[in-house]
Design a protein around this motif. Structure first.
Motif, PDB file in Angstrom:
ATOM      1  N   ALA A  47       3.919  24.327   1.812  1.00 25.99           N
ATOM      2  CA  ALA A  47       5.366  24.298   1.554  1.00 25.99           C
ATOM      3  C   ALA A  47       6.044  23.208   2.390  1.00 25.99           C
ATOM      4  O   ALA A  47       6.899  22.471   1.885  1.00 25.99           O
ATOM      5  CB  ALA A  47       5.987  25.662   1.850  1.00 25.99           C
ATOM      6  N   LEU A  61      12.788  25.064   4.870  1.00 22.89           N
ATOM      7  CA  LEU A  61      12.230  25.803   3.733  1.00 22.89           C
ATOM      8  C   LEU A  61      13.097  26.964   3.258  1.00 22.89           C
ATOM      9  O   LEU A  61      12.869  27.497   2.169  1.00 22.89           O
ATOM     10  CB  LEU A  61      10.839  26.347   4.102  1.00 22.89           C
ATOM     11  CG  LEU A  61       9.811  25.311   4.571  1.00 22.89           C
ATOM     12  CD1 LEU A  61       8.542  26.000   5.059  1.00 22.89           C
ATOM     13  CD2 LEU A  61       9.488  24.323   3.458  1.00 22.89           C
ATOM     14  N   ILE A 118       2.488  28.183   4.165  1.00 21.92           N
ATOM     15  CA  ILE A 118       3.543  27.553   4.966  1.00 21.92           C
ATOM     16  C   ILE A 118       3.272  26.057   5.111  1.00 21.92           C
ATOM     17  O   ILE A 118       4.159  25.229   4.947  1.00 21.92           O
ATOM     18  CB  ILE A 118       3.650  28.220   6.358  1.00 21.92           C
ATOM     19  CG1 ILE A 118       3.986  29.710   6.215  1.00 21.92           C
ATOM     20  CG2 ILE A 118       4.669  27.499   7.227  1.00 21.92           C
ATOM     21  CD1 ILE A 118       5.341  30.028   5.639  1.00 21.92           C
ATOM     22  N   LEU A 150       9.284  31.557   5.751  1.00 25.66           N
ATOM     23  CA  LEU A 150      10.021  30.606   4.921  1.00 25.66           C
ATOM     24  C   LEU A 150      11.521  30.733   5.173  1.00 25.66           C
ATOM     25  O   LEU A 150      12.225  29.742   5.341  1.00 25.66           O
ATOM     26  CB  LEU A 150       9.735  30.843   3.432  1.00 25.66           C
ATOM     27  CG  LEU A 150       8.334  30.507   2.932  1.00 25.66           C
ATOM     28  CD1 LEU A 150       8.112  31.078   1.534  1.00 25.66           C
ATOM     29  CD2 LEU A 150       8.091  28.996   2.935  1.00 25.66           C
TER      30      LEU A 150
END
Length: 133
Positions: free
Chosen positions: A44, A76, A41, A70
């Motif tokens: 990302a 995201l 996470i 996500l």
């Protein structure tokens, strides 16, 4: 020069991450990596990849939890996620696709099939080519 599309590889197996990185770079993709659910996470959010390849069997946060996080993140949730796992597809494939995954592959995945799905999931799908404006 056009910016390379970035793919985040999330897997706890360093050999698999290395192999995917080599294959993706050979096909003109940039890569980022994470080895567990927690860092997936964070990476990302930092890297804002164009696509994520996600293993389900991860330390510090199962891949299904990562996919859920996500999908629930404004920044995201639009990133396509391809699940690449050793887990049983009959128990997991439908669940992951319903949870928002773009595709599901069981390890070892066929590299050409995986690349085809990556290209299909990404805009401007053929690296090294530009679309007329």
């Amino acid at each position: 020069m056009e910016k390379q599309q970035k793919i985040l590889i999330v897997d706890d197996d360093p050999d698999l991450r290395r192999a995917l990185k080599i294959r993706l770079r050979a096909n003109h993709y940039d890569t980022a990596q994470a080895s567990d659910g927690y860092s997936a996470i964070a990476v990302a959010q930092k890297e804002q990849p164009d696509l994520i390849i996600l293993d389900l069997g991860l330390p510090a946060g199962d891949g299904s939890v990562v996919l859920e996080r996500l999908q629930s993140s404004d920044s995201l949730s639009s990133i396509p996620v391809i699940v690449l796992t050793a887990r049983d597809p009959q128990a997991n494939e439908q669940k992951m696709l319903q949870a928002g995954a773009t595709a599901f592959f069981q390890k070892p995945a066929d590299n050409n099939e995986l690349l085809d799905v990556i290209r299909a999931a990404l805009p401007n799908t053929w690296p090294g080519t530009t679309l007329p404006s």
